[in-house]
Scaffold this active site. Structure first.
Site, mmCIF file in Angstrom:
data_model
loop_
_atom_site.group_PDB
_atom_site.id
_atom_site.type_symbol
_atom_site.label_atom_id
_atom_site.label_comp_id
_atom_site.label_asym_id
_atom_site.label_seq_id
_atom_site.Cartn_x
_atom_site.Cartn_y
_atom_site.Cartn_z
ATOM 1 N N GLY A 81 0.818 -1.216 0.000
ATOM 2 C CA GLY A 81 0.000 0.000 0.000
ATOM 3 C C GLY A 81 0.850 1.263 0.000
ATOM 4 O O GLY A 81 0.368 2.338 0.403
ATOM 5 N N THR A 82 2.073 1.143 -0.481
ATOM 6 C CA THR A 82 3.015 2.269 -0.496
ATOM 7 C C THR A 82 2.419 3.491 -1.214
ATOM 8 O O THR A 82 2.477 4.615 -0.701
ATOM 9 C CB THR A 82 4.298 1.861 -1.266
ATOM 10 O OG1 THR A 82 4.626 0.516 -0.943
ATOM 11 C CG2 THR A 82 5.446 2.778 -0.941
ATOM 12 N N THR A 83 1.865 3.262 -2.403
ATOM 13 C CA THR A 83 1.361 4.372 -3.223
ATOM 14 C C THR A 83 0.266 5.127 -2.463
ATOM 15 O O THR A 83 0.220 6.360 -2.464
ATOM 16 C CB THR A 83 0.793 3.813 -4.554
ATOM 17 O OG1 THR A 83 1.727 2.877 -5.085
ATOM 18 C CG2 THR A 83 0.547 4.906 -5.554
ATOM 19 N N TRP A 84 -0.597 4.386 -1.831
ATOM 20 C CA TRP A 84 -1.708 4.984 -1.071
ATOM 21 C C TRP A 84 -1.168 5.781 0.119
ATOM 22 O O TRP A 84 -1.570 6.931 0.346
ATOM 23 C CB TRP A 84 -2.634 3.848 -0.605
ATOM 24 C CG TRP A 84 -3.945 4.275 -0.027
ATOM 25 C CD1 TRP A 84 -4.614 5.444 -0.274
ATOM 26 C CD2 TRP A 84 -4.751 3.526 0.896
ATOM 27 N NE1 TRP A 84 -5.791 5.464 0.429
ATOM 28 C CE2 TRP A 84 -5.896 4.306 1.149
ATOM 29 C CE3 TRP A 84 -4.631 2.278 1.512
ATOM 30 C CZ2 TRP A 84 -6.914 3.863 2.012
ATOM 31 C CZ3 TRP A 84 -5.646 1.846 2.359
ATOM 32 C CH2 TRP A 84 -6.770 2.629 2.609
ATOM 33 N N HIS A 144 11.873 0.972 1.212
ATOM 34 C CA HIS A 144 11.485 -0.416 1.520
ATOM 35 C C HIS A 144 12.561 -1.046 2.414
ATOM 36 O O HIS A 144 12.517 -2.255 2.668
ATOM 37 C CB HIS A 144 11.412 -1.248 0.236
ATOM 38 C CG HIS A 144 10.224 -0.973 -0.655
ATOM 39 N ND1 HIS A 144 8.958 -0.747 -0.183
ATOM 40 C CD2 HIS A 144 10.120 -0.951 -2.016
ATOM 41 C CE1 HIS A 144 8.125 -0.576 -1.220
ATOM 42 N NE2 HIS A 144 8.812 -0.695 -2.331
ATOM 43 N N ARG A 166 0.719 -5.209 5.241
ATOM 44 C CA ARG A 166 -0.475 -5.795 4.630
ATOM 45 C C ARG A 166 -0.388 -7.293 4.827
ATOM 46 O O ARG A 166 0.723 -7.834 4.947
ATOM 47 C CB ARG A 166 -0.443 -5.458 3.137
ATOM 48 C CG ARG A 166 -1.676 -5.771 2.374
ATOM 49 C CD ARG A 166 -1.511 -5.392 0.907
ATOM 50 N NE ARG A 166 -2.777 -5.518 0.212
ATOM 51 C CZ ARG A 166 -2.937 -5.350 -1.089
ATOM 52 N NH1 ARG A 166 -1.905 -5.023 -1.850
ATOM 53 N NH2 ARG A 166 -4.112 -5.498 -1.647
ATOM 54 N N SER A 174 -0.283 -9.479 -5.017
ATOM 55 C CA SER A 174 -0.077 -8.172 -5.643
ATOM 56 C C SER A 174 1.329 -8.096 -6.252
ATOM 57 O O SER A 174 1.517 -7.622 -7.372
ATOM 58 C CB SER A 174 -0.259 -7.076 -4.577
ATOM 59 O OG SER A 174 -0.077 -5.807 -5.138
ATOM 60 N N TYR A 232 -2.813 -2.127 6.283
ATOM 61 C CA TYR A 232 -3.610 -1.797 5.082
ATOM 62 C C TYR A 232 -5.082 -2.143 5.311
ATOM 63 O O TYR A 232 -5.974 -1.351 5.021
ATOM 64 C CB TYR A 232 -3.027 -2.582 3.903
ATOM 65 C CG TYR A 232 -3.682 -2.356 2.558
ATOM 66 C CD1 TYR A 232 -3.229 -1.347 1.705
ATOM 67 C CD2 TYR A 232 -4.722 -3.175 2.120
ATOM 68 C CE1 TYR A 232 -3.810 -1.154 0.451
ATOM 69 C CE2 TYR A 232 -5.305 -2.991 0.867
ATOM 70 C CZ TYR A 232 -4.846 -1.990 0.039
ATOM 71 O OH TYR A 232 -5.422 -1.814 -1.200
ATOM 72 N N ARG A 298 -3.987 -1.857 -9.258
ATOM 73 C CA ARG A 298 -4.567 -3.069 -9.831
ATOM 74 C C ARG A 298 -6.008 -3.165 -9.364
ATOM 75 O O ARG A 298 -6.917 -2.777 -10.067
ATOM 76 C CB ARG A 298 -3.732 -4.299 -9.452
ATOM 77 C CG ARG A 298 -4.057 -5.557 -10.249
ATOM 78 C CD ARG A 298 -3.179 -6.718 -9.814
ATOM 79 N NE ARG A 298 -3.375 -7.064 -8.418
ATOM 80 C CZ ARG A 298 -4.235 -7.983 -7.967
ATOM 81 N NH1 ARG A 298 -4.960 -8.673 -8.825
ATOM 82 N NH2 ARG A 298 -4.364 -8.228 -6.678
#
Ligand code: PAP
Length: 332
Positions: A81-84, A144, A166, A174, A232, A298
């Protein structure tokens, strides 16, 4: 007439091994190595697996990054969920932008990865040493890196770390989809079974997954004022609760006026999967390294792994998770 040569696509940037220091090349000769799912080789450094270009970034970042007390570092294992998290934190910390002119918000025209850059994958990649001293405070970075590999200045400063994890089943699925999007066509798709076996044995980028999570879970218990631990699944379930918690942790709680104006909802709407994934920049834009932004969007759902993993696979992952986390107090 010369015989036509078959056209060979150049390998993607992350698979090339140019621009590496001798130190990095020498180091790899002494590190355990295994075949990876995207890169041909992964190397185990400080207990975690990296492909060679990433390893170079880790080494450069460890030597040159100087954390400031006001820095905010967003930490995840890949596909957690990095982008979020990047979008939400950027929007939170810069929320005056929202109030001034919502239509001009940087998140509407930029992918979150450009607004909150990765240390070892972007800023310090290829042995480059950027000047970050001119950035305005608070500086927002992401990584990361496992806790054992953080640059010493991060540990020694008072900067804040936000860790998002997550459940391993969805993370794996994912990741498998993502790596297949990144693999050059001539390499074909990686088999789910093979990738799964490697993931279970800890052999995945920045893996073992469980050691990564546990490192930050323990740090969050030991230093709660410096390390916040988020999940997440919980963020999906109660986003408002966790965004408010995050704002408080970062020292910028929502004021009663902001609450009245519905700013929490506005930020969540701006950063929602639906909104971000439908923006022109995220539908058609690319990173400087060539990866398409749309690969980071995705489904954005909890529990999709059930559609890809067999019952045996689910059982195996659940058992590993149970065994690894059993005395930690953490449930995933
Ligand atoms: P990274 O670690 O490589 O940067 P990361 O953003 O953690 O990738 O992972 C992408 C996952 O987050 C995708 O999950 P999925 O494969 O199960 O669908 C992606 O869909 C999801 N994701 C991206 N943006 C959002 C968002 N705004 N809200 C919720 N989930 C999101």
């Amino acid at each position: 007439m010369p015989t036509p040569q078959p056209s060979v696509c150049p390998p993607p940037k992350f698979l090339k091994d140019d621009g590496l220091t001798q130190e990095c090349r020498d180091l790899t000769t002494s590190l355990p190595s295994e075949g990876g799912w995207i890169a041909n080789h992964l190397f185990r450094y400080q207990g975690f697996w990296h492909h060679i270009r990433q390893l170079q970034g880790v080494l450069t970042c460890q030597s040159h990054f100087h954390a400031q007390d006001s820095d905010i570092l967003l930490v995840t294992t890949p596909k957690s969920g990095t982008t979020w998290l990047k979008a939400i934190t950027f929007a939170l910390v810069n929320r005056f932008l929202y109030v001034d002119d919502p239509q001009q918000h940087p998140l509407l025209a930029n992918n979150p990865h450009e607004l909150v850059p990765f240390l070892e994958l972007k800023l310090y990649v290829e042995n480059q040493v950027p000047d970050l001293t001119t950035l305005t405070s608070p500086r927002l970075f992401s990584t990361h890196l496992p806790s054992v590999s953080l640059p010493t200045s991060v540990k020694d400063s008072a900067c804040k770390l936000v860790y998002l994890c997550r459940n391993p089943k969805d993370t794996f699925v994912s990741f498998w989809h993502f790596t297949n999007k990144l693999r050059p066509a001539e390499m074909g798709k990686s088999s789910l079974e093979e990738a799964f076996d490697k993931f279970c044995r800890g052999v995945s980028l920045y893996g073992p997954f469980w050691d990564h999570v546990l490192g930050y879970w323990k740090a969050s218990l030991e230093f709660p004022e410096r390390v916040m631990f988020l999940k997440y699944e919980e963020m999906k379930k109660q986003p408002k609760v966790h965004v408010r918690r995050l704002a408080e942790f970062l020292g910028c709680p929502f004021s009663p006026e902001e609450e009245k104006k519905g700013l929490v909802d506005s930020i969540l709407k701006l950063c929602s999967f639906n909104n971000l994934s439908n923006l022109e920049v995220n539908k058609n834009g690319k990173m400087s390294t060539g990866e398409e932004y749309k690969a980071f969007f995705r489904k954005g759902e909890v529990g999709d792994s059930i559609n890809h993993l067999t019952n045996e696979m689910i059982k195996r992952l659940d058992e590993i998770t149970e065994e690894k986390l059993h005395d930690s107090g953490l449930k995933l």
